[in-house]
Design a protein around this motif. Structure first.
Motif, PDB file in Angstrom:
ATOM      1  N   UNK A 128       0.778  -1.230   0.000  1.00  0.00           N
ATOM      2  CA  UNK A 128       0.000   0.000   0.000  1.00  0.00           C
ATOM      3  C   UNK A 128       0.809   1.279   0.000  1.00  0.00           C
ATOM      4  N   UNK A 129       2.124   1.177  -0.011  1.00  0.00           N
ATOM      5  CA  UNK A 129       2.988   2.365  -0.009  1.00  0.00           C
ATOM      6  C   UNK A 129       3.681   2.506  -1.355  1.00  0.00           C
ATOM      7  N   UNK A 130       3.960   3.769  -1.747  1.00  0.00           N
ATOM      8  CA  UNK A 130       4.705   4.003  -2.979  1.00  0.00           C
ATOM      9  C   UNK A 130       6.039   3.266  -2.929  1.00  0.00           C
ATOM     10  N   UNK A 131       6.407   2.649  -4.049  1.00  0.00           N
ATOM     11  CA  UNK A 131       7.603   1.807  -4.061  1.00  0.00           C
ATOM     12  C   UNK A 131       8.557   2.228  -5.167  1.00  0.00           C
ATOM     13  N   UNK A 132       8.188   1.959  -6.418  1.00  0.00           N
ATOM     14  CA  UNK A 132       9.035   2.268  -7.572  1.00  0.00           C
ATOM     15  C   UNK A 132       8.160   2.870  -8.668  1.00  0.00           C
ATOM     16  N   UNK A 133       8.702   3.809  -9.427  1.00  0.00           N
ATOM     17  CA  UNK A 133       7.988   4.367 -10.576  1.00  0.00           C
ATOM     18  C   UNK A 133       8.971   4.623 -11.705  1.00  0.00           C
ATOM     19  N   UNK A 134       8.438   4.680 -12.910  1.00  0.00           N
ATOM     20  CA  UNK A 134       9.268   4.911 -14.087  1.00  0.00           C
ATOM     21  C   UNK A 134       9.289   6.396 -14.410  1.00  0.00           C
ATOM     22  N   UNK A 135      10.484   6.941 -14.561  1.00  0.00           N
ATOM     23  CA  UNK A 135      10.651   8.307 -15.030  1.00  0.00           C
ATOM     24  C   UNK A 135      10.691   8.253 -16.550  1.00  0.00           C
ATOM     25  N   UNK A 136       9.598   8.691 -17.176  1.00  0.00           N
ATOM     26  CA  UNK A 136       9.478   8.539 -18.624  1.00  0.00           C
ATOM     27  C   UNK A 136      10.440   9.471 -19.364  1.00  0.00           C
ATOM     28  N   UNK A 137      10.866  10.541 -18.740  1.00  0.00           N
ATOM     29  CA  UNK A 137      11.800  11.462 -19.382  1.00  0.00           C
ATOM     30  C   UNK A 137      13.182  10.838 -19.519  1.00  0.00           C
ATOM     31  N   UNK A 138      13.644  10.229 -18.445  1.00  0.00           N
ATOM     32  CA  UNK A 138      14.993   9.656 -18.459  1.00  0.00           C
ATOM     33  C   UNK A 138      15.003   8.175 -18.826  1.00  0.00           C
ATOM     34  N   UNK A 139      13.845   7.523 -18.757  1.00  0.00           N
ATOM     35  CA  UNK A 139      13.788   6.097 -19.023  1.00  0.00           C
ATOM     36  C   UNK A 139      14.462   5.275 -17.946  1.00  0.00           C
ATOM     37  N   UNK A 140      14.371   5.736 -16.701  1.00  0.00           N
ATOM     38  CA  UNK A 140      14.984   5.031 -15.574  1.00  0.00           C
ATOM     39  C   UNK A 140      13.974   4.902 -14.444  1.00  0.00           C
ATOM     40  N   UNK A 141      14.243   3.966 -13.535  1.00  0.00           N
ATOM     41  CA  UNK A 141      13.388   3.768 -12.377  1.00  0.00           C
ATOM     42  C   UNK A 141      13.795   4.708 -11.255  1.00  0.00           C
ATOM     43  N   UNK A 142      12.796   5.174 -10.536  1.00  0.00           N
ATOM     44  CA  UNK A 142      13.052   5.951  -9.321  1.00  0.00           C
ATOM     45  C   UNK A 142      12.304   5.274  -8.182  1.00  0.00           C
ATOM     46  N   UNK A 143      12.852   5.386  -6.970  1.00  0.00           N
ATOM     47  CA  UNK A 143      12.259   4.727  -5.815  1.00  0.00           C
ATOM     48  C   UNK A 143      11.803   5.767  -4.804  1.00  0.00           C
ATOM     49  N   UNK A 144      10.725   5.420  -4.097  1.00  0.00           N
ATOM     50  CA  UNK A 144      10.231   6.318  -3.054  1.00  0.00           C
ATOM     51  C   UNK A 144      11.237   6.439  -1.920  1.00  0.00           C
ATOM     52  N   UNK A 145      12.008   5.382  -1.699  1.00  0.00           N
ATOM     53  CA  UNK A 145      13.065   5.381  -0.691  1.00  0.00           C
ATOM     54  C   UNK A 145      14.329   4.827  -1.337  1.00  0.00           C
ATOM     55  N   UNK A 146      15.500   5.148  -0.794  1.00  0.00           N
ATOM     56  CA  UNK A 146      16.736   4.602  -1.371  1.00  0.00           C
ATOM     57  C   UNK A 146      16.705   3.073  -1.363  1.00  0.00           C
ATOM     58  N   UNK A 147      16.637   2.495  -2.548  1.00  0.00           N
ATOM     59  CA  UNK A 147      16.547   1.047  -2.673  1.00  0.00           C
ATOM     60  C   UNK A 147      17.433   0.576  -3.821  1.00  0.00           C
ATOM     61  N   UNK A 148      18.685   1.012  -3.795  1.00  0.00           N
ATOM     62  CA  UNK A 148      19.595   0.698  -4.896  1.00  0.00           C
ATOM     63  C   UNK A 148      19.791  -0.802  -5.044  1.00  0.00           C
ATOM     64  N   UNK A 149      19.737  -1.516  -3.927  1.00  0.00           N
ATOM     65  CA  UNK A 149      19.981  -2.954  -3.970  1.00  0.00           C
ATOM     66  C   UNK A 149      18.934  -3.675  -4.803  1.00  0.00           C
ATOM     67  N   UNK A 150      17.694  -3.339  -4.556  1.00  0.00           N
ATOM     68  CA  UNK A 150      16.626  -4.025  -5.289  1.00  0.00           C
ATOM     69  C   UNK A 150      16.621  -3.630  -6.763  1.00  0.00           C
ATOM     70  N   UNK A 151      16.970  -2.386  -7.072  1.00  0.00           N
ATOM     71  CA  UNK A 151      17.014  -1.952  -8.464  1.00  0.00           C
ATOM     72  C   UNK A 151      18.119  -2.700  -9.213  1.00  0.00           C
ATOM     73  N   UNK A 152      19.255  -2.927  -8.523  1.00  0.00           N
ATOM     74  CA  UNK A 152      20.374  -3.637  -9.144  1.00  0.00           C
ATOM     75  C   UNK A 152      20.020  -5.080  -9.449  1.00  0.00           C
ATOM     76  N   UNK A 153      19.275  -5.700  -8.542  1.00  0.00           N
ATOM     77  CA  UNK A 153      18.908  -7.096  -8.744  1.00  0.00           C
ATOM     78  C   UNK A 153      17.769  -7.259  -9.744  1.00  0.00           C
ATOM     79  N   UNK A 154      16.863  -6.301  -9.754  1.00  0.00           N
ATOM     80  CA  UNK A 154      15.657  -6.464 -10.581  1.00  0.00           C
ATOM     81  C   UNK A 154      15.901  -6.053 -12.036  1.00  0.00           C
ATOM     82  N   UNK A 155      16.557  -4.909 -12.236  1.00  0.00           N
ATOM     83  CA  UNK A 155      16.815  -4.402 -13.595  1.00  0.00           C
ATOM     84  C   UNK A 155      18.245  -3.883 -13.645  1.00  0.00           C
ATOM     85  N   UNK A 156      19.214  -4.787 -13.601  1.00  0.00           N
ATOM     86  CA  UNK A 156      20.619  -4.389 -13.413  1.00  0.00           C
ATOM     87  C   UNK A 156      21.168  -3.482 -14.500  1.00  0.00           C
TER      88      UNK A 156
END
Length: 296
Positions: A128-156
């Protein structure tokens, strides 16, 4: 999950917008995806039945034009649910949520203004909390909180983000335009009603005028007595849907056998599929059964 803020902003601009939106949720009990066109749900898929279920008549017609449509949609939705299950597992691991029930939600889609302006969004929520969203301008994922680890594993390598950007800006808009065309064709079609007059038995005081198989829904049934419209002793029933997407409607005239013999009654049906009215003389009605035995 604050997924509605973006849509609310767009609606408040008072620009004519067409939208194609998908909602997906992964839960321990069931995983499902629904699709909406301009706020109307047209398709549903869940992990229990593993079948794409059409929710509107116009989407059913696509399978006749594109036989591969349902197979492709089922495979695509199944793969997406698998991808989201992988992301949910990563989130549970990241937050060390080894106990309890946890859910992952996703809302994505595209919008097309009447002036040709396009937009897209792809947003995830965890419990129920904001997690990850796509920045359509840059074509990259942004996270509501610093979650570099999960971004590296999910879409390296960021390839998935780039693929999603392409989908939202091109393929999604093409689908939206195509779906709008199918829906418009379905909504603008006109099918003439099939009409009939009948009594349940010869002594019944009720004469039924029945119209079925027509589209669109709006249809008017009226009665005339010696050429003059009748308003009393008339019961107009509600319009009901048929399984094929058409409609049916009936009106009941309460009249005595003496009045039927003395006067000329007609049922008049008006529908947009024809410029001429359908006029049915009551004298040509069908009697479904003979005179009722009053001792039964």
């Amino acid at each position: 999950m604050k997924t509605e803020q973006y849509l609310q902003y767009c609606i408040c601009t008072f620009v004519a917008i067409h939208t194609l939106r998908y909602d997906t949720a992964i839960t321990p009990a069931i995983s499902f995806t629904t699709g909406e066109l301009d706020g109307e749900q047209f398709v549903h898929y869940d992990s229990n039945i593993t079948e794409v279920i059409p929710k509107t008549e116009w989407i059913k017609k696509i399978s006749a034009v594109r036989p591969e449509y349902w197979k492709r949609e089922r495979e695509w939705m199944w793969r997406e649910l698998e991808d989201l299950q992988h992301l949910l597992n990563l989130a549970v691991e990241l937050f060390n949520h080894t106990k309890g029930v946890h859910t992952l939600q996703r809302v994505y889609g595209c919008e097309l203004d009447d002036d040709g302006t396009i937009r897209g969004y792809d947003q995830f929520g965890y419990d129920g909390e904001d997690f990850i969203s796509l920045n359509l301008t840059t074509g990259t994922w942004t996270a509501a909180k610093p979650q570099a680890e999960i971004m590296t594993k999910w879409d390296p390598d960021g390839r998935y983000a780039r693929d999603r950007k392409y989908y939202l800006e091109k393929e999604c808009i093409e689908l939206l335009t195509q779906y709008m065309s199918y829906r418009r064709e379905a909504l603008e079609r006109k099918v003439r009603p099939e009409a009939s007059l009948f009594q349940n038995h010869s002594s019944s005081p009720e004469v039924v005028c029945h119209a079925t198989g027509f589209f669109p829904k709006a249809l008017n049934i009226s009665w005339q007595k010696d050429g003059e419209e009748v308003h009393e002793d008339v019961e107009l029933r509600e319009t009901l849907p048929n399984q094929d997407g058409s409609f049916q409607k009936r009106s009941v005239l309460i009249v005595t056998p003496e009045a039927l013999q003395k006067h000329t009654y007609t049922c008049v049906i008006q529908h947009s599929s024809s410029e001429k009215e359908l006029v049915l003389p009551v004298s040509e009605r069908r009697i479904l059964r003979g005179r009722r035995n009053t001792f039964l």
